[in-house]
Write a protein that holds these residues in place. Sequence first.
Motif, PDB file in Angstrom:
ATOM      1  N   ILE A   5       6.184 -40.950   6.056  1.00  0.00           N
ATOM      2  CA  ILE A   5       7.399 -40.147   6.181  1.00  0.00           C
ATOM      3  C   ILE A   5       8.326 -40.850   7.162  1.00  0.00           C
ATOM      4  CG2 ILE A   5       8.374 -37.916   6.816  1.00  0.00           C
ATOM      5  CD1 ILE A   5       5.493 -36.789   6.487  1.00  0.00           C
ATOM      6  N   THR A   6       9.580 -41.051   6.764  1.00  0.00           N
ATOM      7  CA  THR A   6      10.583 -41.630   7.634  1.00  0.00           C
ATOM      8  C   THR A   6      11.759 -40.666   7.672  1.00  0.00           C
ATOM      9  OG1 THR A   6       9.920 -43.844   6.953  1.00  0.00           O
ATOM     10  CG2 THR A   6      12.051 -43.637   8.037  1.00  0.00           C
ATOM     11  N   GLY A   7      12.209 -40.316   8.867  1.00  0.00           N
ATOM     12  CA  GLY A   7      13.333 -39.403   8.995  1.00  0.00           C
ATOM     13  C   GLY A   7      14.392 -39.963   9.917  1.00  0.00           C
ATOM     14  N   SER A   8      15.640 -39.635   9.627  1.00  0.00           N
ATOM     15  CA  SER A   8      16.736 -40.042  10.501  1.00  0.00           C
ATOM     16  C   SER A   8      17.766 -38.920  10.546  1.00  0.00           C
ATOM     17  CB  SER A   8      17.374 -41.346  10.009  1.00  0.00           C
ATOM     18  OG  SER A   8      17.919 -41.169   8.724  1.00  0.00           O
ATOM     19  N   GLY A   9      18.578 -38.937  11.584  1.00  0.00           N
ATOM     20  CA  GLY A   9      19.601 -37.917  11.745  1.00  0.00           C
ATOM     21  C   GLY A   9      19.068 -36.603  12.284  1.00  0.00           C
ATOM     22  N   HIS A  63      15.443 -29.406  17.376  1.00  0.00           N
ATOM     23  CA  HIS A  63      14.871 -28.361  16.518  1.00  0.00           C
ATOM     24  C   HIS A  63      14.940 -28.683  15.030  1.00  0.00           C
ATOM     25  CE1 HIS A  63      14.353 -25.986  20.080  1.00  0.00           C
ATOM     26  NE2 HIS A  63      15.656 -25.983  20.310  1.00  0.00           N
ATOM     27  N   ASN A  64      15.306 -29.909  14.639  1.00  0.00           N
ATOM     28  CA  ASN A  64      15.250 -30.320  13.241  1.00  0.00           C
ATOM     29  C   ASN A  64      13.863 -30.858  12.945  1.00  0.00           C
ATOM     30  OD1 ASN A  64      18.575 -31.584  13.441  1.00  0.00           O
ATOM     31  ND2 ASN A  64      17.965 -29.676  12.508  1.00  0.00           N
ATOM     32  N   GLN A  65      13.523 -30.950  11.664  1.00  0.00           N
ATOM     33  CA  GLN A  65      12.195 -31.413  11.304  1.00  0.00           C
ATOM     34  C   GLN A  65      12.171 -32.069   9.931  1.00  0.00           C
ATOM     35  OE1 GLN A  65       9.475 -28.066  10.895  1.00  0.00           O
ATOM     36  NE2 GLN A  65      11.227 -26.697  10.823  1.00  0.00           N
ATOM     37  N   ILE A  66      11.177 -32.927   9.751  1.00  0.00           N
ATOM     38  CA  ILE A  66      10.848 -33.538   8.474  1.00  0.00           C
ATOM     39  C   ILE A  66       9.439 -33.066   8.159  1.00  0.00           C
ATOM     40  CG2 ILE A  66      10.353 -35.708   7.288  1.00  0.00           C
ATOM     41  CD1 ILE A  66      13.284 -35.386   7.705  1.00  0.00           C
ATOM     42  N   ASN A  67       9.182 -32.634   6.925  1.00  0.00           N
ATOM     43  CA  ASN A  67       7.896 -32.027   6.588  1.00  0.00           C
ATOM     44  C   ASN A  67       7.275 -32.634   5.345  1.00  0.00           C
ATOM     45  OD1 ASN A  67       8.082 -29.711   8.516  1.00  0.00           O
ATOM     46  ND2 ASN A  67       9.860 -29.243   7.267  1.00  0.00           N
ATOM     47  N   VAL A  68       5.972 -32.521   5.259  1.00  0.00           N
ATOM     48  CA  VAL A  68       5.232 -32.769   4.033  1.00  0.00           C
ATOM     49  C   VAL A  68       4.271 -31.593   3.887  1.00  0.00           C
ATOM     50  CG1 VAL A  68       3.449 -34.201   5.114  1.00  0.00           C
ATOM     51  CG2 VAL A  68       3.945 -34.459   2.680  1.00  0.00           C
ATOM     52  N   PHE A  69       4.087 -31.111   2.667  1.00  0.00           N
ATOM     53  CA  PHE A  69       3.292 -29.917   2.423  1.00  0.00           C
ATOM     54  C   PHE A  69       2.133 -30.217   1.491  1.00  0.00           C
ATOM     55  CE2 PHE A  69       7.589 -28.531   3.246  1.00  0.00           C
ATOM     56  CZ  PHE A  69       7.422 -27.463   4.115  1.00  0.00           C
ATOM     57  N   GLN A  70       1.069 -29.474   1.642  1.00  0.00           N
ATOM     58  CA  GLN A  70      -0.039 -29.491   0.686  1.00  0.00           C
ATOM     59  C   GLN A  70      -0.511 -28.056   0.512  1.00  0.00           C
ATOM     60  OE1 GLN A  70      -3.357 -32.014   1.678  1.00  0.00           O
ATOM     61  NE2 GLN A  70      -4.657 -31.116   0.112  1.00  0.00           N
ATOM     62  N   ASP A  71      -0.359 -27.530  -0.698  1.00  0.00           N
ATOM     63  CA  ASP A  71      -0.842 -26.188  -1.002  1.00  0.00           C
ATOM     64  C   ASP A  71      -2.314 -26.269  -1.385  1.00  0.00           C
ATOM     65  OD1 ASP A  71       1.624 -25.050  -0.583  1.00  0.00           O
ATOM     66  OD2 ASP A  71       2.164 -24.996  -2.694  1.00  0.00           O
ATOM     67  N   THR A  72      -3.111 -25.381  -0.823  1.00  0.00           N
ATOM     68  CA  THR A  72      -4.542 -25.345  -1.110  1.00  0.00           C
ATOM     69  C   THR A  72      -4.972 -23.901  -1.280  1.00  0.00           C
ATOM     70  OG1 THR A  72      -4.863 -27.295   0.265  1.00  0.00           O
ATOM     71  CG2 THR A  72      -6.819 -26.037  -0.283  1.00  0.00           C
ATOM     72  N   LYS A  73      -5.541 -23.575  -2.420  1.00  0.00           N
ATOM     73  CA  LYS A  73      -6.058 -22.232  -2.639  1.00  0.00           C
ATOM     74  C   LYS A  73      -7.417 -22.134  -1.956  1.00  0.00           C
ATOM     75  CE  LYS A  73      -7.079 -18.755  -6.041  1.00  0.00           C
ATOM     76  NZ  LYS A  73      -7.047 -18.325  -7.427  1.00  0.00           N
ATOM     77  N   ILE A  74      -7.649 -21.032  -1.272  1.00  0.00           N
ATOM     78  CA  ILE A  74      -8.920 -20.834  -0.591  1.00  0.00           C
ATOM     79  C   ILE A  74      -9.616 -19.581  -1.105  1.00  0.00           C
ATOM     80  CG2 ILE A  74      -8.110 -22.017   1.487  1.00  0.00           C
ATOM     81  CD1 ILE A  74      -7.888 -19.203   2.762  1.00  0.00           C
ATOM     82  N   ASP A  75     -10.904 -19.524  -0.866  1.00  0.00           N
ATOM     83  CA  ASP A  75     -11.694 -18.356  -1.228  1.00  0.00           C
ATOM     84  C   ASP A  75     -11.904 -17.498   0.007  1.00  0.00           C
ATOM     85  OD1 ASP A  75     -12.077 -19.138  -3.940  1.00  0.00           O
ATOM     86  OD2 ASP A  75     -13.630 -20.549  -3.296  1.00  0.00           O
ATOM     87  N   PRO A  76     -11.632 -16.200  -0.076  1.00  0.00           N
ATOM     88  CA  PRO A  76     -11.817 -15.309   1.066  1.00  0.00           C
ATOM     89  C   PRO A  76     -13.263 -15.350   1.569  1.00  0.00           C
ATOM     90  CG  PRO A  76     -10.619 -14.194  -0.686  1.00  0.00           C
ATOM     91  CD  PRO A  76     -11.114 -15.497  -1.258  1.00  0.00           C
ATOM     92  N   GLY A  77     -13.407 -15.290   2.889  1.00  0.00           N
ATOM     93  CA  GLY A  77     -14.725 -15.238   3.498  1.00  0.00           C
ATOM     94  C   GLY A  77     -15.359 -16.594   3.772  1.00  0.00           C
ATOM     95  N   LYS A  78     -14.768 -17.665   3.277  1.00  0.00           N
ATOM     96  CA  LYS A  78     -15.295 -19.002   3.538  1.00  0.00           C
ATOM     97  C   LYS A  78     -14.588 -19.606   4.752  1.00  0.00           C
ATOM     98  CE  LYS A  78     -16.849 -20.285  -1.059  1.00  0.00           C
ATOM     99  NZ  LYS A  78     -16.792 -21.316  -2.110  1.00  0.00           N
TER     100      LYS A  78
END
Length: 93
Positions: A24-28, A32-47
């Motif tokens: 990830i490379t960010g400029s400007g 309080h600004n940010q550059i993000n990368v996301f990963q969605d992961t489904k989880i099982d309750p109780g684990k």
Amino acid sequence: DQGIAGEYEVVTHHASSGQRAQKITGSGLGLHNQINVFQDTKIDPGKTYTASSRILVESLSNAKVNLTVDYLDEQYRFTGAHYETSQNTTTDG
């Protein structure tokens, strides 16, 4: 935010395990600004789950690197978060 430029690239160097890493490379970025990368992961309750990251800082000053876990319900509504922050003031990796 306006004026922020982000570049995202999958690279084959600097991977701590496996063969690829996310770069990830960010400029400007202002206060309080940010550059993000996301990963969605489904989880099982109780684990039990562990979230971790290995971050190589090539160039960063007076900024923070965060690993954040957001909790969402089945309708993707925000229900909470947990984050770890690392303060970085040098660029020595």
